[in-house]
Scaffold this motif. Structure first.
Motif, short mmCIF file in Angstrom:
data_model
loop_
_atom_site.label_atom_id
_atom_site.label_comp_id
_atom_site.label_asym_id
_atom_site.label_seq_id
_atom_site.Cartn_x
_atom_site.Cartn_y
_atom_site.Cartn_z
N PHE A 176 3.95 -10.62 -12.33
CA PHE A 176 3.66 -9.82 -11.56
C PHE A 176 4.57 -9.48 -10.48
CE2 PHE A 176 -0.45 -10.25 -13.49
CZ PHE A 176 -1.04 -8.94 -13.52
N GLY A 177 5.64 -10.50 -10.24
CA GLY A 177 6.52 -10.42 -9.12
C GLY A 177 5.90 -10.66 -7.97
N ASP A 178 6.60 -9.71 -6.88
CA ASP A 178 5.91 -9.74 -5.75
C ASP A 178 4.80 -9.05 -5.30
OD1 ASP A 178 8.35 -10.71 -5.07
OD2 ASP A 178 9.53 -9.11 -4.34
N SER A 179 4.36 -8.37 -6.36
CA SER A 179 3.10 -7.90 -6.15
C SER A 179 1.74 -8.57 -6.58
CB SER A 179 2.97 -6.27 -7.37
OG SER A 179 3.07 -6.88 -8.54
N LEU A 180 2.18 -9.90 -6.71
CA LEU A 180 1.11 -10.77 -6.92
C LEU A 180 -0.11 -10.89 -5.92
CD1 LEU A 180 0.07 -13.07 -9.13
CD2 LEU A 180 1.56 -14.57 -7.73
N ALA A 181 0.48 -10.73 -4.70
CA ALA A 181 -0.33 -10.90 -3.48
C ALA A 181 -1.28 -9.76 -3.45
CB ALA A 181 0.69 -10.83 -2.25
N TYR A 182 -0.96 -8.59 -4.13
CA TYR A 182 -2.11 -7.55 -3.95
C TYR A 182 -3.38 -7.80 -5.00
CZ TYR A 182 1.04 -4.98 -1.26
OH TYR A 182 2.03 -4.42 -0.21
N ILE A 187 -9.79 -5.56 -9.11
CA ILE A 187 -8.65 -4.48 -9.04
C ILE A 187 -8.27 -4.36 -10.56
CG2 ILE A 187 -6.81 -6.22 -8.88
CD1 ILE A 187 -5.26 -4.23 -6.92
N THR A 188 -7.94 -2.92 -10.59
CA THR A 188 -7.30 -2.67 -12.01
C THR A 188 -5.83 -3.00 -12.37
OG1 THR A 188 -9.29 -1.34 -12.60
CG2 THR A 188 -7.35 -0.90 -14.10
N VAL A 189 -5.25 -3.58 -13.15
CA VAL A 189 -3.94 -3.73 -13.35
C VAL A 189 -3.67 -3.13 -14.68
CG1 VAL A 189 -3.91 -5.85 -11.75
CG2 VAL A 189 -4.10 -6.01 -14.37
N SER A 190 -2.19 -2.98 -14.69
CA SER A 190 -1.60 -2.31 -15.87
C SER A 190 -0.87 -3.62 -16.62
CB SER A 190 -0.72 -1.22 -15.77
OG SER A 190 -0.13 -0.84 -17.19
N VAL A 191 -0.79 -3.86 -17.80
CA VAL A 191 -0.19 -4.86 -18.76
C VAL A 191 0.49 -4.22 -19.99
CG1 VAL A 191 -0.19 -7.14 -19.79
CG2 VAL A 191 -1.80 -6.62 -17.71
N ALA A 201 3.77 -6.84 -16.05
CA ALA A 201 2.19 -6.42 -15.70
C ALA A 201 2.58 -5.79 -14.00
CB ALA A 201 1.47 -7.75 -15.38
N SER A 202 1.68 -5.10 -13.69
CA SER A 202 1.90 -4.47 -12.36
C SER A 202 0.63 -4.01 -11.81
CB SER A 202 2.64 -3.10 -12.63
OG SER A 202 2.09 -2.04 -13.65
N VAL A 203 0.37 -3.80 -10.49
CA VAL A 203 -0.86 -3.47 -9.92
C VAL A 203 -0.63 -1.81 -9.54
CG1 VAL A 203 -1.04 -5.48 -8.90
CG2 VAL A 203 0.43 -3.97 -7.64
N PRO A 204 -1.73 -1.13 -9.16
CA PRO A 204 -1.59 0.19 -8.64
C PRO A 204 -0.77 0.37 -7.67
CG PRO A 204 -4.04 -0.76 -8.98
CD PRO A 204 -3.33 -1.82 -9.02
N ASP A 253 1.54 1.19 0.14
CA ASP A 253 2.45 1.42 -1.23
C ASP A 253 3.03 -0.06 -1.76
OD1 ASP A 253 4.52 1.83 -3.03
OD2 ASP A 253 5.12 3.89 -2.03
N THR A 254 2.61 -0.19 -2.75
CA THR A 254 2.80 -1.57 -3.23
C THR A 254 4.25 -1.64 -3.79
OG1 THR A 254 2.03 -1.04 -5.38
CG2 THR A 254 0.48 -2.17 -4.00
N THR A 255 4.84 -0.70 -3.95
CA THR A 255 6.40 -0.87 -4.43
C THR A 255 7.23 -1.42 -3.45
OG1 THR A 255 6.89 1.47 -3.97
CG2 THR A 255 5.88 1.12 -6.16
N ASP A 256 6.99 -1.00 -2.25
CA ASP A 256 7.98 -1.22 -1.17
C ASP A 256 7.16 -1.93 0.24
OD1 ASP A 256 6.83 0.97 -0.15
OD2 ASP A 256 8.70 1.83 0.06
N ASN A 257 5.81 -2.25 0.06
CA ASN A 257 5.00 -2.75 1.08
C ASN A 257 5.05 -1.79 2.14
OD1 ASN A 257 4.35 -5.18 -0.76
ND2 ASN A 257 6.44 -6.22 0.08
N SER A 258 5.04 -0.67 2.02
CA SER A 258 4.89 0.27 3.17
C SER A 258 3.65 0.88 3.90
CB SER A 258 6.09 1.35 3.06
OG SER A 258 5.81 2.16 1.86
N TYR A 259 3.51 1.26 4.96
CA TYR A 259 2.16 1.88 5.31
C TYR A 259 2.16 3.27 4.93
CZ TYR A 259 -0.57 4.10 8.73
OH TYR A 259 -1.67 5.04 9.15
N ILE A 260 1.02 3.91 4.35
CA ILE A 260 1.01 5.23 3.82
C ILE A 260 -0.10 6.07 4.82
CG2 ILE A 260 0.17 6.93 2.10
CD1 ILE A 260 0.79 4.74 0.12
#
Length: 263
Positions: A176-182, A187-191, A201-204, A253-260
């Motif tokens: 999951f890398g850095d997205s583990l925190a989410y 939550i539905t994840v993709s593997v 593995a990745s989060v939305p 946005d979980t790809t760069d931890n930015s506010y949407i």
């Protein structure tokens, strides 16, 4: 017409080869055969269900299908220039996921691809160089959705559940890398799987988080800043507009931890 006749003859020959491997109890065999475009699926039916050695209870005309997935080539040759982030490749006996891929030119040496690879077993990252015409073994993976259950700290893995079958899957945390925190309840994840083994593995891309700590603007200060830092309920700090306060639910946005936006 000649091409059609040749194709029909080939299909009949294949049907005879298949029928030779079936245990028949009927002396008269009436087969019909359907071949999908590109020969990706072959369906064989028979008027007598008793010829099927694997299941004598099949009803009349039920097809005996050979799915494409059963014959799918799990490894394929690809050129270095075709490697993209997210691809899974086999190299030197190990399986890697491509993290980064960048094209560069080295004078008369021609173009090369600089890639960052992550070992799916250990999580270690290595840097490699591919020539654009170099042959790479590309691994085909199957993407499936799972529901997050919990994180097992003892085994250093994340426990997921397939929502339709309720079968559980243990995935190494490092995938999951850095997205583990989410990761949070339900939550539905993709593997991505290869031979039922998790490759990545990745989060939305977008998730909702709650602000647990936000800086309050102090009176008497100069111009109001355009952004400020806030702490989310998963421990991540993000830059947000100044009007965001503690308790707000934000879309991140979980790809760069930015506010949407506010959720």
């Amino acid at each position: 017409m000649r091409a059609v006749a040749i194709a029909a003859a080939a299909a009949a020959a294949k049907a005879r080869r298949i029928s030779g491997r079936l245990h028949a109890t009927s002396s008269v065999r009436q087969y019909s055969i359907m071949i999908s475009p590109h020969l990706k699926n072959i369906t064989l039916t028979h008027s007598d269900s008793s010829i099927y050695s694997d299941d004598r209870s099949r009803p009349y005309g039920q097809p005996l299908a050979v799915p494409w997935s059963a014959n799918q080539i799990r490894f394929a040759k690809a050129r270095g220039s075709d490697v993209r982030p997210g691809n899974v490749i086999e190299r030197k006996g190990k399986v890697y996921q491509v993290v980064k891929a960048q094209h560069s030119t080295q004078g008369r040496g021609g173009a090369i691809i600089q890639v960052e690879l992550r070992d799916v077993d250990s999580g270690n990252k290595v840097n490699e160089r591919f020539r654009t015409d170099e042959i790479v073994e590309k691994v085909f993976v199957e993407a499936k959705s799972f529901t997050y259950l919990y994180t097992d700290e003892e085994s250093d893995s994340v426990v997921l559940m397939e929502p339709n079958t309720f079968v559980q899957l243990d995935v190494p945390k490092h995938l999951f890398g850095d997205s583990l925190a989410y990761l949070k309840d339900d939550i539905t994840v993709s593997v991505e799987l290869f031979n039922d083994r998790a490759m990545s593995a990745s989060v939305p891309k977008r998730v909702t988080c709650t602000v647990v700590e936000a800086q309050v603007p102090m009176k008497g200060m100069g111009a109001t800043p355009h952004t400020k830092k806030v702490l989310l309920d998963n421990g991540i700090t993000v830059q947000v507009p100044p009007h965001v306060i503690t308790g707000d639910k934000l879309l991140i946005d979980t790809t760069d931890n930015s506010y949407i936006s506010r959720a």
